[in-house]
Design a protein around this motif. Structure first.
Motif, PDB file in Angstrom:
ATOM      1  N   ASP A   1      43.620  40.348  47.281  1.00  0.00           N
ATOM      2  CA  ASP A   1      43.002  39.085  46.892  1.00  0.00           C
ATOM      3  C   ASP A   1      42.148  39.366  45.652  1.00  0.00           C
ATOM      4  OD1 ASP A   1      42.382  36.411  46.927  1.00  0.00           O
ATOM      5  OD2 ASP A   1      41.756  36.361  49.022  1.00  0.00           O
ATOM      6  N   MET A   2      41.443  38.399  45.145  1.00  0.00           N
ATOM      7  CA  MET A   2      40.797  38.582  43.848  1.00  0.00           C
ATOM      8  C   MET A   2      39.265  38.525  43.907  1.00  0.00           C
ATOM      9  SD  MET A   2      42.274  36.716  40.478  1.00  0.00           S
ATOM     10  CE  MET A   2      41.744  37.122  38.826  1.00  0.00           C
ATOM     11  N   GLU A   3      38.743  37.779  44.886  1.00  0.00           N
ATOM     12  CA  GLU A   3      37.298  37.525  44.900  1.00  0.00           C
ATOM     13  C   GLU A   3      36.478  38.800  45.100  1.00  0.00           C
ATOM     14  OE1 GLU A   3      39.634  35.872  46.419  1.00  0.00           O
ATOM     15  OE2 GLU A   3      39.384  33.717  46.056  1.00  0.00           O
TER      16      GLU A   3
ATOM     17  N   HIS B   1      46.266  36.041  45.907  1.00  0.00           N
ATOM     18  CA  HIS B   1      45.247  35.081  45.464  1.00  0.00           C
ATOM     19  C   HIS B   1      45.905  33.812  44.907  1.00  0.00           C
ATOM     20  CE1 HIS B   1      41.566  33.520  43.698  1.00  0.00           C
ATOM     21  NE2 HIS B   1      42.175  33.428  42.532  1.00  0.00           N
TER      22      HIS B   1
ATOM     23  N   HIS C   1      37.330  38.670  50.817  1.00  0.00           N
ATOM     24  CA  HIS C   1      36.059  37.940  50.836  1.00  0.00           C
ATOM     25  C   HIS C   1      35.793  37.472  52.259  1.00  0.00           C
ATOM     26  CE1 HIS C   1      38.562  34.414  51.236  1.00  0.00           C
ATOM     27  NE2 HIS C   1      39.335  34.962  50.315  1.00  0.00           N
TER      28      HIS C   1
ATOM     29  N   HIS D   1      35.046  31.790  51.639  1.00  0.00           N
ATOM     30  CA  HIS D   1      35.918  30.663  52.001  1.00  0.00           C
ATOM     31  C   HIS D   1      36.984  31.141  52.978  1.00  0.00           C
ATOM     32  CE1 HIS D   1      38.302  32.493  48.740  1.00  0.00           C
ATOM     33  NE2 HIS D   1      39.361  31.902  49.246  1.00  0.00           N
TER      34      HIS D   1
END
Ligand SMILES: [Zn+2]
Length: 264
Positions: free
Chosen positions: A8-10, A60, A104, A116
């Motif tokens: 993922d990116m966060e 993501h 995240h 989220h």
């Protein structure tokens, strides 16, 4: 050894603001570079530890965030749609473990960068069989249906805490300390990549001792939507899908993938 890497990116080092995370935004290209460089550091670390087959999933948003020409040649990459019917293409029972990189926390956690649960615009909370759950928990359960244990979770400090609470048997690594939804104390990405090499070597040692995360059905997912029109759009038959109130729907299913496809 075969390792599946979900990215993922966060929770990637250097990422702190929505403009780094969304296509078309001013800082998105910077975000993609940070993401791709961290993926390459992970792949290089896995190769150094003797991993022979690596699949890396860009998970993501729409799944097209990696910069293809910059990707390390030592792995295969899955890019494109992230629908639940095939969240982890190429995964099977022969994989020795999975890494969740750049993750995240679930929605509603304080001091967590971009907290989220799957979508900031759709869901305020998810509960599986009565217990709050986010992407770490649900993705780990999906991986568990293949008998694949999660060896490492990376992200901000709150993400590491959630992973340790949820999975118990897992190595975690904090890329930053969240101060709020869009602020954090950051480590240099160079430092993070150095430390990831050590952490990944440590995590791989547990591949035979960490157990897959498994929760058997039947499942009940309670979804609270951001607005009533999102709930209105879901078909509720009053038996397997029930509207509890304006914002909340409960969906039942014996199969986890089918449950997520129907509820989210
Ligand atoms: Zn994301």
């Amino acid at each position: 050894m075969k390792i599946y890497v979900c990215v993922d990116m966060e929770g990637i080092s250097g990422i702190v603001h929505p403009t780094q995370l969304m296509k078309g935004e001013a800082m998105y290209e910077e975000g993609r570079r940070l993401l791709t460089n961290e993926v390459n550091a992970v792949v290089e670390s896995l190769l150094q530890e003797g991993v022979r087959e690596i699949i890396v999933r860009d998970i993501h948003a729409s799944g097209v965030n990696f910069i293809p020409e910059r990707l390390h040649p030592g792995a295969s990459y899955v890019m494109g749609g992230t629908l639940f019917q095939e969240r982890f293409p190429g995964l099977d029972h022969t994989f020795d473990g999975a890494l969740l990189i750049g993750y995240h926390t679930m929605a509603g956690v304080e001091r967590a960068v971009r907290d989220h649960s799957y979508s900031s615009r759709h869901f305020t909370s998810l509960k599986l069989n009565g217990r709050p759950i986010g992407e770490i928990g649900l993705d780990s359960l999906l991986l568990g249906t293949y008998g694949v244990p999660v060896l490492l979770v990376t992200g901000d400090e709150a993400t590491c805490k959630e992973a340790a609470n949820e999975l118990e048997e897992v190595t975690t690594y904090a890329t930053k300390v969240g101060l709020g939804r869009h602020s954090a104390i950051l480590k240099s990405p160079v430092k993070v990549h150095e430390e990831l090499r050590v952490t990944i070597a440590e995590a791989l040692k547990h591949r035979d001792s960490y157990r897959p995360f498994i929760q058997s059905g039947p499942y009940e997912l309670q979804v609270q939507y951001m607005s009533t029109d999102l709930a209105d759009a879901k078909y509720c038959d009053g038996k397997q899908a029930i509207r509890l109130d304006g914002l909340t729907i409960r969906v039942m299913d014996d199969d986890l993938t089918s449950l997520l496809c129907r509820a989210l």
